[in-house]
Write a protein that holds these residues in place. Structure first.
Motif, PDB file in Angstrom:
ATOM      1  N   VAL A  11       0.840  -1.209   0.000  1.00 15.57           N
ATOM      2  CA  VAL A  11       0.000   0.000   0.000  1.00 15.57           C
ATOM      3  C   VAL A  11       0.870   1.253   0.000  1.00 15.57           C
ATOM      4  N   PHE A  12       1.904   1.265   0.832  1.00 18.65           N
ATOM      5  CA  PHE A  12       2.768   2.448   0.902  1.00 18.65           C
ATOM      6  C   PHE A  12       3.431   2.713  -0.448  1.00 18.65           C
ATOM      7  N   LYS A  17       3.636   6.040  -5.379  1.00 25.59           N
ATOM      8  CA  LYS A  17       3.562   6.202  -6.831  1.00 25.59           C
ATOM      9  C   LYS A  17       2.447   7.187  -7.211  1.00 25.59           C
ATOM     10  N   VAL A  18       1.273   7.018  -6.609  1.00 27.63           N
ATOM     11  CA  VAL A  18       0.138   7.903  -6.886  1.00 27.63           C
ATOM     12  C   VAL A  18       0.491   9.339  -6.504  1.00 27.63           C
ATOM     13  N   GLU A  33      -9.401   6.574  -6.246  1.00 31.32           N
ATOM     14  CA  GLU A  33      -9.515   5.873  -7.531  1.00 31.32           C
ATOM     15  C   GLU A  33      -8.150   5.427  -8.047  1.00 31.32           C
ATOM     16  N   CYS A  34      -7.173   6.306  -7.966  1.00 28.07           N
ATOM     17  CA  CYS A  34      -5.830   5.990  -8.468  1.00 28.07           C
ATOM     18  C   CYS A  34      -5.142   4.937  -7.599  1.00 28.07           C
ATOM     19  N   LEU A  35      -5.297   5.038  -6.283  1.00 27.20           N
ATOM     20  CA  LEU A  35      -4.700   4.045  -5.389  1.00 27.20           C
ATOM     21  C   LEU A  35      -5.372   2.690  -5.605  1.00 27.20           C
ATOM     22  N   LYS A 116       5.550  10.396   3.095  1.00 23.78           N
ATOM     23  CA  LYS A 116       5.887   9.706   4.353  1.00 23.78           C
ATOM     24  C   LYS A 116       5.421  10.498   5.572  1.00 23.78           C
ATOM     25  N   ASN A 117       5.282  11.826   5.423  1.00 23.11           N
ATOM     26  CA  ASN A 117       4.790  12.656   6.528  1.00 23.11           C
ATOM     27  C   ASN A 117       3.272  12.588   6.671  1.00 23.11           C
TER      28      ASN A 117
END
Length: 127
Positions: A11-12, A17-18, A33-35, A116-117
């Protein structure tokens, strides 16, 4: 059988990428939608906007809760596009984890400069 920690990494990477392609500032629905599209490539069982009933005194009630993305019936991804994550967002995901009997989830806020934040792991301590 894939474990939650492996799902978390998948998932990360997909969220990264998204975020790299879209950047911050869009609506949650666009990121969702993109994820979802990226995660479908993983050959895992991926469901979006999965209804989550509330069980109260053995009665199943449909109160409109929806999990943004549910993976393998055991991992929840809650997507946000907000200025900052706060305690309410964490509490929402924790409640979803408890109601769905899931151990781990990710709260992902795409409205940040560095993804990441904007990512928080949430563990259901009651399992």
């Amino acid at each position: 059988m894939i474990i939650e920690e492996e799902i978390s990494k998948i998932v990360f990477e997909a969220a990264l990428k998204v975020h790299k392609v879209l950047g911050p500032g869009l609506l949650e629905s666009a990121y969702e939608e993109c994820l979802y599209y990226e995660l479908k490539k993983s050959n895992l069982k991926i469901e979006k906007q999965k209804a989550l009933p509330l069980i109260y005194e053995e009665v199943k009630m449909d109160v409109g809760y929806r999990i943004d993305i549910l993976i393998e019936d055991k991992f929840i991804v809650e997507i946000k596009s907000v200025e900052a994550l706060n305690d309410v967002h964490l509490a929402q995901l924790l409640t979803y984890l408890k109601l769905a009997n899931c151990k781990l989830g990710l709260l992902v806020n795409f409205n940040v400069k560095l993804l990441k934040n904007g990512v928080r792991r949430v563990i259901n301590g009651s399992l």
